[in-house]
Design a protein around this motif. Structure first.
Motif, mmCIF file in Angstrom:
data_model
loop_
_atom_site.group_PDB
_atom_site.id
_atom_site.type_symbol
_atom_site.label_atom_id
_atom_site.label_comp_id
_atom_site.label_asym_id
_atom_site.label_seq_id
_atom_site.Cartn_x
_atom_site.Cartn_y
_atom_site.Cartn_z
ATOM 1 N N ARG A 69 0.826 -1.213 0.000
ATOM 2 C CA ARG A 69 0.000 0.000 0.000
ATOM 3 C C ARG A 69 0.861 1.264 0.000
ATOM 4 N NH1 ARG A 69 -4.592 -1.932 4.421
ATOM 5 N NH2 ARG A 69 -5.833 -3.189 2.958
ATOM 6 N N ALA A 70 2.094 1.148 0.514
ATOM 7 C CA ALA A 70 3.002 2.296 0.551
ATOM 8 C C ALA A 70 3.776 2.466 -0.746
ATOM 9 C CB ALA A 70 3.969 2.146 1.723
ATOM 10 N N GLY A 71 3.495 1.610 -1.738
ATOM 11 C CA GLY A 71 4.116 1.782 -3.038
ATOM 12 C C GLY A 71 5.228 0.816 -3.368
ATOM 13 N N ASN A 72 5.344 -0.271 -2.613
ATOM 14 C CA ASN A 72 6.386 -1.260 -2.852
ATOM 15 C C ASN A 72 5.790 -2.562 -3.386
ATOM 16 O OD1 ASN A 72 8.735 0.117 -1.145
ATOM 17 N ND2 ASN A 72 6.887 0.139 0.117
ATOM 18 N N GLU A 73 6.343 -3.091 -4.461
ATOM 19 C CA GLU A 73 5.948 -4.430 -4.876
ATOM 20 C C GLU A 73 6.487 -5.422 -3.859
ATOM 21 O OE1 GLU A 73 6.156 -7.521 -8.662
ATOM 22 O OE2 GLU A 73 7.074 -5.528 -8.822
ATOM 23 N N ALA A 74 5.659 -6.374 -3.438
ATOM 24 C CA ALA A 74 6.050 -7.309 -2.386
ATOM 25 C C ALA A 74 5.943 -8.745 -2.883
ATOM 26 C CB ALA A 74 5.174 -7.116 -1.151
ATOM 27 N N VAL A 75 6.909 -9.558 -2.490
ATOM 28 C CA VAL A 75 6.919 -10.983 -2.810
ATOM 29 C C VAL A 75 7.090 -11.760 -1.512
ATOM 30 C CG1 VAL A 75 8.154 -12.856 -3.969
ATOM 31 C CG2 VAL A 75 7.844 -10.651 -5.128
#
Length: 293
Positions: A69-75
């Motif tokens: 939600r803060a703008g980071n792609e997460a894996v």
């Protein structure tokens, strides 16, 4: 839910896209704020969980969703043998774990993107191994309760060996199923499989502890978080002393499980560190582009 083949193994993976808008409220230093980090510029945040009964779900709500939600792609992914990832008999050493990570990023089309590794407990040691082995790939680290000392490894090997004996041919999983405690039964069966049917304990026993010389080679920014009462604080402080760009945060009143016990405070610290790392990465990229021109 998705399954991805990497390093000849089927991994259970969750991938969260970054929010559509640019991350706001960056904690980057003033010299870095000239370069705004968009989602495409920011390192992909990869989460590595702890041992045996842990899996990717422990990160999902406390950190992964807020990071996206803060703008980071997460894996997020289940480590070899854990959760819903395949459980081969061997390959539970740190070198294989790093190969698993690199192969998985390649399979996801992320081999050319820098990554920020967030590791909890055993996952933190794997993240540190990856940063030392692949400094070209790892742009930043967040290490939650990293077990860094040889004494901790010895104690964990003893603990896991005792647990393996108690689980061997145990009727507990079947009894839990009979009581309709499916989740507990599944976790018990996974623990039994890992401890009694793989090389995990032997691989841990054969691992080499980190040294100050290892820490001095760490060049990426690292945030280390420990609970005030955690037995891992001395090792974390040693890492912070020797690593050029490491800082440590001690959370008062807490023990080892900071991920579960302090999600609000921890989330704020981690998101600020991700912003600072992204800002620094973007600034370096901009500077490199200016030199080329």
């Amino acid at each position: 839910m998705a399954f991805v083949l990497a390093n000849s193994l089927r991994f259970h993976v969750q991938r969260l896209p970054a929010a559509a808008t640019e991350a706001a409220g960056t904690a980057a230093a003033p010299a870095e704020t000239a370069a705004t980090a968009t989602a495409a510029d920011r390192p992909v945040v990869v989460f590595l969980h702890g041992l045996v009964v842990d899996n990717l779900s422990s990160f999902y709500c406390p950190l992964a969703v807020p990071a996206a939600r803060a703008g980071n792609e997460a894996v997020l992914y289940d480590l070899r043998g854990h959760g819903r990832t395949e459980r081969p008999a061997t390959g539970y050493d740190s070198r294989t774990a790093v190969r698993d990570l690199v192969a998985l990023l390649g399979a996801l089309g992320l081999a050319r993107r820098p990554v920020h590794l967030v590791g909890n407990s055993h996952g933190a040691t794997l993240a540190l191994h990856a940063a030392l082995a692949r400094p070209d790939l790892v742009a930043g680290l967040t290490l939650l309760e990293p077990p860094l000392s040889g004494a901790w490894v010895e104690n964990m090997v003893d603990t896991l060996s005792a647990a393996a004996l108690s689980l061997e041919d145990s009727p507990v999983p079947a009894e839990l199923l009979s009581l309709r405690l499916r989740k507990a039964a599944n976790l018990t069966a996974i623990a039994d499989g890992l401890l009694n049917r793989t090389s995990l304990i032997d691989d841990m026993a054969a691992s080499r502890p980190f040294t100050p010389a290892d820490y001095e080679r760490l060049r990426c920014p690292a945030l280390i978080v420990c609970g005030e009462h955690s037995e891992l604080v001395p090792g974390a402080r040693e890492l912070a002393r020797h690593a050029p760009r490491a800082v440590i945060e001690i959370l008062p009143g807490l023990g080892h499980d900071v991920l579960k016990e302090s999600s609000g405070v921890l989330r704020k610290s981690v998101l600020a560190h991700l912003d600072a790392t992204a800002g620094a990465s973007t600034a370096r990229t901009a500077q490199a582009g200016a030199l080329v021109r």
